[in-house]
Enzyme design. Sequence first.
Site, PDB file in Angstrom:
ATOM      1  N   CYS A 142     103.713   8.519  22.816  1.00 57.07           N
ATOM      2  CA  CYS A 142     103.721   8.859  24.236  1.00 57.07           C
ATOM      3  C   CYS A 142     104.573   7.893  25.037  1.00 57.07           C
ATOM      4  CB  CYS A 142     102.297   8.909  24.784  1.00 57.07           C
ATOM      5  SG  CYS A 142     101.530   7.278  25.055  1.00 57.07           S
ATOM      6  N   CYS A 202     101.082   4.106  26.301  1.00 55.54           N
ATOM      7  CA  CYS A 202      99.797   3.473  25.988  1.00 55.54           C
ATOM      8  C   CYS A 202      99.997   2.083  25.379  1.00 55.54           C
ATOM      9  CB  CYS A 202      98.995   4.352  25.029  1.00 55.54           C
ATOM     10  SG  CYS A 202      99.694   4.469  23.355  1.00 55.54           S
ATOM     11  N   CYS A 215      99.738   5.867  18.236  1.00 56.58           N
ATOM     12  CA  CYS A 215      99.694   6.176  19.660  1.00 56.58           C
ATOM     13  C   CYS A 215      98.253   6.519  20.002  1.00 56.58           C
ATOM     14  CB  CYS A 215     100.613   7.354  19.974  1.00 56.58           C
ATOM     15  SG  CYS A 215     100.520   8.006  21.660  1.00 56.58           S
ATOM     16  N   CYS A 228     101.743   2.203  21.932  1.00 59.45           N
ATOM     17  CA  CYS A 228     103.187   2.443  21.979  1.00 59.45           C
ATOM     18  C   CYS A 228     103.952   1.220  22.482  1.00 59.45           C
ATOM     19  CB  CYS A 228     103.494   3.659  22.848  1.00 59.45           C
ATOM     20  SG  CYS A 228     103.009   5.243  22.107  1.00 59.45           S
ATOM     21  N   HIS A 257     104.719  20.832   8.807  1.00 62.41           N
ATOM     22  CA  HIS A 257     104.957  19.678   9.669  1.00 62.41           C
ATOM     23  C   HIS A 257     106.317  19.026   9.441  1.00 62.41           C
ATOM     24  CE1 HIS A 257     103.369  17.944   5.970  1.00 62.41           C
ATOM     25  NE2 HIS A 257     103.851  16.775   6.323  1.00 62.41           N
ATOM     26  N   GLU A 258     107.163  19.628   8.605  1.00 57.16           N
ATOM     27  CA  GLU A 258     108.536  19.151   8.455  1.00 57.16           C
ATOM     28  C   GLU A 258     109.455  20.246   8.985  1.00 57.16           C
ATOM     29  OE1 GLU A 258     108.788  16.083   4.659  1.00 57.16           O
ATOM     30  OE2 GLU A 258     109.620  18.093   4.478  1.00 57.16           O
ATOM     31  N   ARG A 309      98.665  10.211  17.984  1.00 57.13           N
ATOM     32  CA  ARG A 309      98.734   9.795  16.581  1.00 57.13           C
ATOM     33  C   ARG A 309      98.280  10.930  15.668  1.00 57.13           C
ATOM     34  NH1 ARG A 309      94.261   5.176  15.840  1.00 57.13           N
ATOM     35  NH2 ARG A 309      95.157   4.498  17.825  1.00 57.13           N
ATOM     36  N   CYS A 339     108.859  14.046   7.935  1.00 57.64           N
ATOM     37  CA  CYS A 339     107.809  13.452   7.105  1.00 57.64           C
ATOM     38  C   CYS A 339     108.379  12.698   5.917  1.00 57.64           C
ATOM     39  CB  CYS A 339     106.828  14.526   6.633  1.00 57.64           C
ATOM     40  SG  CYS A 339     105.516  13.893   5.562  1.00 57.64           S
ATOM     41  N   ARG A 389     111.934  19.428  -2.184  1.00 54.81           N
ATOM     42  CA  ARG A 389     111.828  20.039  -0.867  1.00 54.81           C
ATOM     43  C   ARG A 389     112.538  21.390  -0.897  1.00 54.81           C
ATOM     44  NH1 ARG A 389     108.225  17.212  -0.100  1.00 54.81           N
ATOM     45  NH2 ARG A 389     107.750  15.901   1.725  1.00 54.81           N
ATOM     46  N   CYS A 435     105.766  20.184   2.364  1.00 55.72           N
ATOM     47  CA  CYS A 435     105.363  18.888   1.838  1.00 55.72           C
ATOM     48  C   CYS A 435     104.067  19.059   1.042  1.00 55.72           C
ATOM     49  CB  CYS A 435     105.162  17.929   3.013  1.00 55.72           C
ATOM     50  SG  CYS A 435     104.416  16.342   2.608  1.00 55.72           S
ATOM     51  N   HIS A 436     103.778  18.113   0.161  1.00 59.86           N
ATOM     52  CA  HIS A 436     102.528  18.165  -0.598  1.00 59.86           C
ATOM     53  C   HIS A 436     101.308  18.107   0.317  1.00 59.86           C
ATOM     54  CE1 HIS A 436     102.908  18.401  -4.950  1.00 59.86           C
ATOM     55  NE2 HIS A 436     104.080  17.811  -4.832  1.00 59.86           N
ATOM     56  N   THR A 437     101.463  17.524   1.505  1.00 55.23           N
ATOM     57  CA  THR A 437     100.351  17.515   2.453  1.00 55.23           C
ATOM     58  C   THR A 437     100.010  18.931   2.888  1.00 55.23           C
ATOM     59  OG1 THR A 437     100.998  15.320   3.227  1.00 55.23           O
ATOM     60  CG2 THR A 437      99.545  16.589   4.646  1.00 55.23           C
TER      61      THR A 437
END
Length: 461
Positions: A175, A178, A189, A181, A145-146, A193, A259, A456, A122-124
């Site tokens: 979770c 909390c 979260c 959530c 993260h993907e 989070r 993502c 992607r 991803c670009h992130t």
Amino acid sequence: MLKSAMRCLTLRASSGPPPATPLSLELYKAHTRLSLPAAVCLTHKDKEPRLPLSRQEEKGEGKVHTMETSGVSNGGSTQGKTIKCKAAVAWGPSEPLVMQEVEVAPPERMEVRIKVLFTSICHTDLSFWKGENELQRRFPRILGHEAAGVVESVGEGVEDLVPGDHVVPIFNGECGACAYCESTVTNLCKSARVDAFKSTMTLDNVTRFSVVDQSTGTRQPVYHFLNTSTFAEYTVLDSACAVKINPAAPLEKMCLLSCGISTGVGAAWNTANVSKGSTVAIFGLGAVGLAVAEGARLRGAAKIIGVDINPEKFTKGKEMGITDFVNSKTCGKPVHEVIKEMTDGGVDYGFECTGNLDVLRETFVSTHDGWGLTVMLGIHPTPRMLPLHPMELFDGRRIVGCTFGDFKGKTQLPLLVDQCINGEVKINFDGFITHEMPFSEIREAFRLLEEGKSLRCVLRL
């Protein structure tokens, strides 16, 4: 996407097109999840050169998990043992990723260790790798993260996951216990989070990754990234960040729900609640922007305007439902003026997907006064502030941020996956996957994304 300063999080059900009624958390929590097959073990025999360790172990947050290494690589029982596997390690901003052996400690309480089968870029990831934001400059680190994979083992207290479960990692966890959530107006979260500062595990502030210099025996911590760190054959997550999905779903496609597709489609469905017959402008036609177009198309938007400086993206945009295009480099006047002429005063919904504050400004003023809504999805540099005067909000336009498409990941994604399998929601996953490569070619995948030549690239581990 990173935590936004401003939010409007009225969650919507994700059927196709989703009804414009508030989400019932009880409905999703009651959704039956299928039992899943035994774990998959893959053997990797290729050997990559290791990077000599010259950095000293940091104190405090960077301490290494010290469980004895078992020597088990991928064969035999690995539960409770440290695993040695390959990972693409980022050692500094813009330094080439190094494919090398890392040690992955067993999961502790309320953690899971998964075997990553597919991961995409991803670009992130690109932004963090470059160190474009001061929040992102902690190295060495395993980015990514993907992804999608299977559970290898679980830690104490984990009851909703077992070895063999098919899972999608999510950077914005849930979770389930909390106040956040339990709320129907946020998908954040308290403990799981998304957090750009976080680089270790929640339980003990310790990293589960390390590398060892074979000549000296020196152990170096390798930090986590966005709760996931998927550029590794194995990774450890908080159980709140692992979503169990239907095993019938193709994992090479489901990784995009970690993502890009969830963020874009959810922004249209959940954050904006795009209505049938409405007008939409999308600034930035990367994967997230095109996912917004998918979501708007599924909701029945009458006009979807795509704005980008790369005309090659316009062809792909048509596949995702974009009806009109504006090249901001060649239109001859400010984009917001062009859009106002095309829509009799401005669009109902504007989506900013670039992380550029000047583009955010254009998105905001491209929306119709009185009711226009701007949804901010891009990763923005700091410390620059929002490019609008507070008094402009009295004209009726609104601006909000969106994290993970405002989906509650563990609660809602399993149902979305089932709806995709059953044909109730027709998301064009194939349209987003422009390249497929082995994990060893991750540097080339980064280059293609940086040069705007891929949406992607799915890497096979």
